[in-house]
Design a protein around this motif. Structure first.
Motif, PDB file in Angstrom:
ATOM      1  N   GLU A 176       0.832  -1.206   0.000  1.00 27.93           N
ATOM      2  CA  GLU A 176       0.000   0.000   0.000  1.00 27.93           C
ATOM      3  C   GLU A 176       0.867   1.257   0.000  1.00 27.93           C
ATOM      4  OE1 GLU A 176      -3.462   0.337  -0.041  1.00 27.93           O
ATOM      5  OE2 GLU A 176      -3.377  -1.768  -0.588  1.00 27.93           O
ATOM      6  N   ASN A 177       1.992   1.148   0.678  1.00 29.93           N
ATOM      7  CA  ASN A 177       2.941   2.260   0.750  1.00 29.93           C
ATOM      8  C   ASN A 177       3.475   2.629  -0.628  1.00 29.93           C
ATOM      9  OD1 ASN A 177       4.125   4.003   2.498  1.00 29.93           O
ATOM     10  ND2 ASN A 177       5.037   2.399   3.738  1.00 29.93           N
ATOM     11  N   THR A 185       1.172   6.859  -6.680  1.00 27.76           N
ATOM     12  CA  THR A 185       0.007   7.633  -7.113  1.00 27.76           C
ATOM     13  C   THR A 185       0.113   9.088  -6.637  1.00 27.76           C
ATOM     14  OG1 THR A 185      -1.194   6.691  -5.252  1.00 27.76           O
ATOM     15  CG2 THR A 185      -1.658   5.756  -7.380  1.00 27.76           C
ATOM     16  N   LYS A 230       2.124   1.778  -3.450  1.00 25.74           N
ATOM     17  CA  LYS A 230       0.981   2.211  -4.262  1.00 25.74           C
ATOM     18  C   LYS A 230       0.683   3.704  -4.051  1.00 25.74           C
ATOM     19  CE  LYS A 230      -4.013   1.395  -4.064  1.00 25.74           C
ATOM     20  NZ  LYS A 230      -5.024   0.494  -3.522  1.00 25.74           N
ATOM     21  N   SER A 231       0.600   4.111  -2.772  1.00 20.58           N
ATOM     22  CA  SER A 231       0.239   5.510  -2.527  1.00 20.58           C
ATOM     23  C   SER A 231       1.390   6.457  -2.834  1.00 20.58           C
ATOM     24  CB  SER A 231      -0.270   5.711  -1.103  1.00 20.58           C
ATOM     25  OG  SER A 231       0.395   4.903  -0.200  1.00 20.58           O
ATOM     26  N   SER A 232       2.633   5.996  -2.670  1.00 21.76           N
ATOM     27  CA  SER A 232       3.772   6.868  -3.028  1.00 21.76           C
ATOM     28  C   SER A 232       3.757   7.163  -4.518  1.00 21.76           C
ATOM     29  CB  SER A 232       5.098   6.195  -2.663  1.00 21.76           C
ATOM     30  OG  SER A 232       5.183   6.036  -1.288  1.00 21.76           O
TER      31      SER A 232
END
Lengths: 401, 305
Positions: B47-48, B54, B50-52
């Motif tokens: 998730e880390n 995006t 992914k959000s970095s």
């Protein structure tokens, strides 16, 4: 020196703010002004000696500076005497000191709120093995403290009430004065966890009539690893020592020792003199800015953010809708998104540094089956421009994701 | 999970150099393990990342970032497939380069990143119509063999005396013949390159030298003097190695090896030769002056058969 409050002027004192960041994680750690950094450096460069042991001139200077810091801290919480100010490593140590020294016995009750930091939950839970009882006082659905529930819960067995002053989850400030009144009428003591309150509220321990107040230096411009426990002198004198060793005694034999007086009685071992001196300087800085101005700036920013973001249906905040009740904290979730992801996206898109997760208050989140939140916490050096950028980015996420 | 598979080798390699990446590699491994037992990844590494990513995309286009966030699983799966395919092709390229001196294989002359100038694969190309059925050339009786005539393996080389790449292959071939002395010999067959000066005439001269039993000497001299080659020099070489001039001149004028030279070139064309030098070791074709190890790999495997 700050004459009249101006956030943009104040920012120049904080070297970290020269980087291209929007620092919204002040509830975890405040930044340090140059004045504090320089005071710490000064100790190490000019007089890095012991206090309270040696008698030479460097030692005397350290002792003098530590005493000045203690006086600054006395003034910041309006305590009556310097002996009521005990230096600790942080709020956690202060609470542990009280929990282990007030002489709790089997059957004694402790009341805490349902929104306590682990530092004000675990020290009490640990004592249950000695037969002590921990009662949780349920709050209102909007996160505010419920005095009626508290009155129902308190009993003659309640030895101490330990509650958070200002919550690090939603910024709600509890009615400590009212809690103290009810508790004292019942013959119980009150400990307030002031970690979030002292950095931005004008706290008057005399006016509140609180028995103990624990707080940390690192959230109020001071160095890490510094903290204070305020306690009423007559209570501290009666309390047993917690950590003992060097400086906590006046004399020892192989089978006995004579206890030091306050405040040294509770300050075992060599102290973090540089930290304590730095913390004193932080108090001076806060005084110059004015705690009233600090609170006003926090509320102004929170009102701006709340006004814009609460219009968005995708956003759910923790705590009451009225920003005036949430000090500098805006804790929220975006529907359908993991708070860690939101926080990371804010960091990577515009360098907005927030905190995500359960903020060390797992018990409250778990009981409500909430996975955590994104917490934006503002301080006096944050500006409206930063708040507007934050609002814009959150709205972009709500729209695009 | 998909991200953890991608992240694990990347962080593991970076972890050799930095402690920070070692920690991330361990997190990837844990994450992969958790996914394998159908549990969510505890470290939040997936998730880390992914959000970095995006978040960085959001700087430029919130719309694209939103789409990426929503379809991240599919995108990372596609990324994984591309990664695996490129890893396979890279491995195949490295293997081919090690074995054949070209990333694309022994017969190929295309671009290879390990040999960017294409030194191992350059050939003098000629326009050849595509052939429908390749006929592997066989040893031509009557044509001279360099080395032991009874050797187990004969390398058939299609070369041109005026081709610089054929010249470049000469020391490599000599090394091969020396290394496999007695076991391997060479039959050099001329492959006519029309735009090379004296390509045909020098082939004719070599055949005329063969008539007088001095083929090998003449063959070597032609390569030695390639850069300064001229028609009169063909006669000078003949003279220098002691050929009888009158017969040599008559042979050259008679043009009697024309059919032989054309037939050699034709055999090459049927064998799929598109330029010089091209070598055949039984059915294996090698294009360009490939390194010694390419010849060795193929000869060793052929000798085992």
């Amino acid at each position: 020196m700050i004459f009249g409050f101006d956030a943009n002027k104040a920012r120049k004192d904080f070297p970290v703010l020269s980087k291209d960041i929007i620092y919204f994680d002040n509830a975890c750690m405040s930044l340090k002004p140059l004045q504090v950094i320089e005071r710490i450096n000064e100790y190490y460069k000019e007089y890095s000696a012991c206090a309270g042991r040696s008698a030479h001139k460097l030692a005397s200077r350290v002792e003098n500076e530590v005493a000045k810091s203690r006086e600054e801290l006395r003034k910041i919480v309006n305590a009556k005497k310097q002996e009521e100010i005990i230096f600790t490593r942080n709020t956690t140590e202060g609470i542990n000191l009280v929990a282990n020294s007030i002489g709790l016995r089997k059957g004694d009750e402790v009341i805490i709120s349902d929104k306590e930091h682990n530092s004000n939950l675990l020290p009490w839970l640990k004592l249950r093995k000695n037969g002590m009882i921990v009662k949780i006082c349920p709050g209102n659905s909007d996160g505010t403290f419920n005095l009626e529930n508290f009155e129902k819960l308190i009993s003659k067995k309640t030895k101490i009430v330990s509650v958070v002053f200002t919550s690090n989850v939603d910024g709600v400030t509890n009615p400590i004065k009212g809690i103290c009144k009810i508790a004292h009428d019942n013959g119980s003591l009150v400990l307030a966890d002031g970690a979030q309150a002292v950095p931005s509220h004008e706290v008057d321990v005399g006016g509140l009539d609180v028995d103990f107040l624990a707080f940390s230096g690192h959230k109020m411009l001071g160095p890490t690893g510094t903290g204070v426990l305020y306690g009423k002198k007559k209570l501290l004198e009666k309390m047993d020592q917690f950590i003992i060793g060097g400086e906590t005694v006046t004399n020892t034999n192989y089978d006995s020792y004579e206890m030091e007086e306050l405040p040294m009685k509770f300050e075992a071992g060599l102290q973090d003199y540089a930290g304590i001196i730095g913390l004193g300087e932080a108090c001076r800085y806060l005084k110059r800015v004015g705690l009233g101005s600090i609170k006003k700036q926090e509320l102004k920013l929170n009102a701006l953010i709340s006004r814009e973001l609460l219009k968005n249906e995708k956003i759910r905040i923790l705590g009451p809708g009225d920003a005036g009740q949430r000090s500098g904290i805006f804790s929220f979730n975006i529907k359908g998104m993991n708070p860690h992801n939101v926080s990371k996206i804010l960091e990577n898109s515009r360098n907005i540094l927030t905190r995500s997760g359960m903020h060390c208050v797992h018990s409250w989140f778990n009981s409500r089956k909430i996975g955590g939140s994104v917490r934006a916490s503002m301080y006096f050096y944050n500006t409206e421009e930063e708040a507007e950028i934050f609002v814009g980015e959150v709205q972009k996420i709500c729209k695009a994701f | 999970m998909v991200l953890c598979i991608v992240a694990l080798p990347v962080f593991a390699i970076l972890g050799i150099f930095s402690l920070r990446y070692r920690k991330l590699a361990v997190e990837s491994l844990h994450c992969l393990f958790r996914t394998a037992i159908f549990r969510p990844c505890r470290s939040g590494l997936d998730e880390n990342i992914k959000s970095s990513i995006t978040g960085k995309v959001m700087k430029y286009s919130p719309k694209a970032a939103g789409a990426m966030y929503r379809h991240y699983r599919i995108l990372s799966l596609l990324f994984l497939i591309v990664l695996l395919l490129s890893a396979y092709w890279t491995a195949a390229g490295v293997y081919n380069y090690w074995k054949y001196g070209n990333c694309n294989g022994p017969e190929e002359t295309g671009f290879c990143m390990f040999d960017p100038a294409g030194e191992n694969s350059r050939i003098s190309e000629t326009d050849v119509d595509s052939i429908t059925q390749v006929v592997i050339p066989k040893v031509e009786n009557g044509d001279p063999l360099i080395g032991n005539p009874n050797a187990e393996i004969t390398i058939i080389e299609f070369g041109c005396y005026a081709c610089p790449f054929t010249k470049k292959a000469e020391p490599i071939i000599n090394e091969v013949l020396e290394h496999y002395k007695g076991k391997v010999n060479l039959q050099f067959r001329t492959f006519y390159i029309p735009n090379h000066n004296l390509s045909y005439t020098s082939a004719l001269a070599a055949n005329c030298a063969m008539e007088q039993g001095k083929y090998l000497e003449y063959h070597k001299k032609l390569f030695e003097m390639q850069e300064s080659m001229a028609k009169d020099k063909l006669f000078a070489i003949a003279d220098s190695i002691g050929l009888e001039q009158k017969n040599f001149t008559l042979c050259m004028e008679s043009n009697r090896y024309r059919q032989e030279i054309d037939s050699d070139s034709l055999a090459g064309i049927h064998g799929g030769v598109r330029g010089t030098p091209t070598f055949f070791i039984n059915s294996q074709r090698i294009a360009g002056p490939k390194p010694f190890r390419t010849f060795k790999t193929i000869i060793d495997s052929e000798l085992k058969k």
